[in-house]
Scaffold this motif. Sequence first.
Motif, PDB file in Angstrom:
ATOM      1  N   TRP A   1      34.471  44.968  35.530  1.00 35.72           N
ATOM      2  CA  TRP A   1      34.901  43.783  34.794  1.00 35.72           C
ATOM      3  C   TRP A   1      34.907  44.073  33.289  1.00 35.72           C
ATOM      4  O   TRP A   1      35.837  43.723  32.583  1.00 35.72           O
ATOM      5  CB  TRP A   1      33.974  42.613  35.114  1.00 35.72           C
TER       6      TRP A   1
ATOM      7  N   ARG B   1      48.007  46.684  41.004  1.00 35.28           N
ATOM      8  CA  ARG B   1      46.699  47.180  41.437  1.00 35.28           C
ATOM      9  C   ARG B   1      46.637  48.702  41.405  1.00 35.28           C
ATOM     10  O   ARG B   1      45.602  49.281  41.079  1.00 35.28           O
ATOM     11  CB  ARG B   1      46.387  46.660  42.841  1.00 35.28           C
TER      12      ARG B   1
ATOM     13  N   ARG C   1      38.489  48.794  46.175  1.00 30.94           N
ATOM     14  CA  ARG C   1      37.862  47.512  46.492  1.00 30.94           C
ATOM     15  C   ARG C   1      37.487  46.751  45.225  1.00 30.94           C
ATOM     16  O   ARG C   1      37.638  45.527  45.155  1.00 30.94           O
ATOM     17  CB  ARG C   1      36.628  47.748  47.363  1.00 30.94           C
ATOM     18  N   ASP C   2      36.986  47.466  44.222  1.00 33.18           N
ATOM     19  CA  ASP C   2      36.627  46.801  42.967  1.00 33.18           C
ATOM     20  C   ASP C   2      37.853  46.221  42.276  1.00 33.18           C
ATOM     21  O   ASP C   2      37.817  45.116  41.732  1.00 33.18           O
ATOM     22  CB  ASP C   2      35.924  47.793  42.038  1.00 33.18           C
TER      23      ASP C   2
ATOM     24  N   GLU D   1      40.683  45.281  43.716  1.00 39.71           N
ATOM     25  CA  GLU D   1      41.129  44.135  44.500  1.00 39.71           C
ATOM     26  C   GLU D   1      40.249  42.919  44.230  1.00 39.71           C
ATOM     27  O   GLU D   1      40.736  41.797  44.052  1.00 39.71           O
ATOM     28  CB  GLU D   1      41.095  44.485  45.989  1.00 39.71           C
ATOM     29  N   CYS D   2      38.942  43.147  44.178  1.00 34.59           N
ATOM     30  CA  CYS D   2      38.007  42.045  43.927  1.00 34.59           C
ATOM     31  C   CYS D   2      38.225  41.452  42.544  1.00 34.59           C
ATOM     32  O   CYS D   2      38.218  40.232  42.366  1.00 34.59           O
ATOM     33  CB  CYS D   2      36.574  42.552  44.080  1.00 34.59           C
TER      34      CYS D   2
ATOM     35  N   ARG E   1      41.445  39.347  42.434  1.00 35.09           N
ATOM     36  CA  ARG E   1      41.252  38.101  43.183  1.00 35.09           C
ATOM     37  C   ARG E   1      40.264  37.158  42.492  1.00 35.09           C
ATOM     38  O   ARG E   1      40.292  35.953  42.732  1.00 35.09           O
ATOM     39  CB  ARG E   1      40.767  38.405  44.601  1.00 35.09           C
ATOM     40  N   THR E   2      39.391  37.705  41.651  1.00 33.85           N
ATOM     41  CA  THR E   2      38.469  36.852  40.899  1.00 33.85           C
ATOM     42  C   THR E   2      39.221  35.949  39.939  1.00 33.85           C
ATOM     43  O   THR E   2      38.859  34.780  39.761  1.00 33.85           O
ATOM     44  CB  THR E   2      37.461  37.712  40.113  1.00 33.85           C
TER      45      THR E   2
ATOM     46  N   ASP F   1      40.381  34.648  53.561  1.00 28.82           N
ATOM     47  CA  ASP F   1      40.921  34.793  52.206  1.00 28.82           C
ATOM     48  C   ASP F   1      41.321  33.457  51.596  1.00 28.82           C
ATOM     49  O   ASP F   1      41.894  33.417  50.506  1.00 28.82           O
ATOM     50  CB  ASP F   1      42.146  35.712  52.215  1.00 28.82           C
TER      51      ASP F   1
ATOM     52  N   CYS G   1      38.170  32.185  44.118  1.00 27.89           N
ATOM     53  CA  CYS G   1      37.069  32.237  43.155  1.00 27.89           C
ATOM     54  C   CYS G   1      37.291  31.177  42.084  1.00 27.89           C
ATOM     55  O   CYS G   1      38.409  31.014  41.576  1.00 27.89           O
ATOM     56  CB  CYS G   1      37.007  33.621  42.513  1.00 27.89           C
TER      57      CYS G   1
END
Length: 233
Positions: free
Chosen positions: A34, A48, A81-82, A84-85, A88-89, A103, A107
């Motif tokens: 982040w 991505r 994965r990070d 994507e997360c 999506r956050t 899904d 968030c």
Amino acid sequence: MLFGENRDPYLEHPGSLWLLHWMLAGKPGRATVWHWAFNEFHEPTFDRELMRRRLHRRCDELSESGRLGKERTISDITIRRDVECLVRTYFALPGGARRAPEDSIECPLAELGLIQKAGVGELYRFRRGPKSSLPDEVFLFALLDFWRTYYAARKSFSVDFLTFERGSPGQVFLLDEEAVAERLVRLDALTDGAVRWDESSGMRQLYGHKLESIDEWGLLRAMYDRDLRRGAA
């Protein structure tokens, strides 16, 4: 403060989302990806895959320098994965989009609108500019956190520095220069003169006079008390 003190347990106050975002992205040790995304990744548009490649390259640099620990590497699947997360956050899928039941919960930080679509397909962009839902108290909290953590001996900052420096409130909140300047002007009254804005010399600067006198947590609590009473009324 939010949950233990029951100030905003349901995250109804917009300041809570901005505060949580600052805690995630303001410093590298809490959520490293982040912090990297909001402070080092400066692509005007991205998907991505581009973010994954840039992050992978940065991890390789840190690994080679030994800053990740001796002989430590980050796997590609972890980076994917990070990424994507993170997306999506901050980006909510359209309401009519088809998706799996797991899904369907978005968030809350997607409400901040920090990541937006950029044209068709899977292109995104970070939205820099004014943030009307960001309270001055949260901006001040972030400013003091940044100031005391990295520049405790420093007495002044330029608008440009507080907008674009890594880890600064302007960079983490994606504010533009004028939006930062407008907030800095208001901090004199909010802090009873402990920080002061000056542009008399033609250089727009923020000066700290009595930073130790500022109770930023008290100002946050007062904000919640004031706004929640107003909402209840």
